[in-house]
Design a protein around this motif. Structure first.
Motif, mmCIF file in Angstrom:
data_model
loop_
_atom_site.group_PDB
_atom_site.id
_atom_site.type_symbol
_atom_site.label_atom_id
_atom_site.label_comp_id
_atom_site.label_asym_id
_atom_site.label_seq_id
_atom_site.Cartn_x
_atom_site.Cartn_y
_atom_site.Cartn_z
ATOM 1 N N GLY A 114 0.837 -1.198 0.000
ATOM 2 C CA GLY A 114 0.000 0.000 0.000
ATOM 3 C C GLY A 114 0.866 1.239 0.000
ATOM 4 O O GLY A 114 1.953 1.256 -0.565
ATOM 5 N N GLY A 115 0.430 2.267 0.659
ATOM 6 C CA GLY A 115 1.149 3.533 0.674
ATOM 7 C C GLY A 115 2.195 3.645 1.759
ATOM 8 O O GLY A 115 2.772 4.705 1.959
ATOM 9 N N ALA A 116 2.478 2.560 2.468
ATOM 10 C CA ALA A 116 3.437 2.584 3.567
ATOM 11 C C ALA A 116 4.847 2.295 3.068
ATOM 12 O O ALA A 116 5.035 1.705 2.008
ATOM 13 C CB ALA A 116 3.046 1.541 4.615
ATOM 14 N N SER A 117 5.834 2.729 3.840
ATOM 15 C CA SER A 117 7.222 2.390 3.539
ATOM 16 C C SER A 117 8.003 2.308 4.841
ATOM 17 O O SER A 117 7.558 2.788 5.880
ATOM 18 C CB SER A 117 7.844 3.410 2.582
ATOM 19 N N VAL A 118 9.178 1.700 4.767
ATOM 20 C CA VAL A 118 10.042 1.529 5.932
ATOM 21 C C VAL A 118 11.287 2.387 5.739
ATOM 22 O O VAL A 118 11.913 2.349 4.679
ATOM 23 C CB VAL A 118 10.455 0.052 6.113
ATOM 24 N N LEU A 119 11.615 3.158 6.769
ATOM 25 C CA LEU A 119 12.823 3.988 6.754
ATOM 26 C C LEU A 119 13.781 3.506 7.834
ATOM 27 O O LEU A 119 13.357 3.170 8.944
ATOM 28 C CB LEU A 119 12.493 5.454 7.040
ATOM 29 N N LEU A 120 15.060 3.506 7.511
ATOM 30 C CA LEU A 120 16.097 3.224 8.494
ATOM 31 C C LEU A 120 16.660 4.566 8.940
ATOM 32 O O LEU A 120 17.140 5.347 8.121
ATOM 33 C CB LEU A 120 17.205 2.356 7.896
#
Length: 133
Positions: A114-120
């Protein structure tokens, strides 16, 4: 309509839920954000309550060390199983975006839909996007 899930000790959680994770490198933890769509949190709540029920049994099937690509495959399989379960639930006409991170030893497997993402984010460094929406 966001729901966050943090399982800080996956081996302990797996043991308590009858899904022993003896071959999972430690530390092992799971982090997720479920974002309900269309101003409705029903799907996000469903997914937050059920994601681990699909993830832990898959992780407990393994009786040897995990390769990086296998951890990514487990997350993908878990998303598919959860989607199928969601389509059979009362929240079937709702939706949600999901971002997850699975910490296993010194590795992190991430996935998003979906519109989510993961950031480090590391102290003193620019944030690095690990997934794309």
């Amino acid at each position: 309509d966001d729901v966050q899930v943090v399982l800080q000790d996956l081996p302990k959680t797996g043991f308590l839920l009858k899904s022993p994770l003896v071959f999972l490198d430690k530390p092992a933890a799971f982090f997720a954000v479920f974002d309900g769509l269309r101003d409705n949190g029903a799907a996000a709540d469903f997914c937050a309550r059920n994601f681990h029920k699909h993830l832990l049994p898959r992780l407990s099937l393994r009786h040897t060390a995990w390769e990086d690509f296998e951890l990514a495959d487990v997350l993908s399989e878990t998303f598919s199983a959860l989607d199928k379960a969601l389509l059979s639930s009362q929240a079937q006409y709702e939706g949600c975006s999901v971002a997850v991170a699975l910490l296993v030893g010194n590795r992190v497997a991430t996935a998003a839909i979906g519109g989510a993402s993961v950031l480090l984010v590391r102290k003193g460094e620019e944030p690095r996007q690990l997934t794309t929406p």
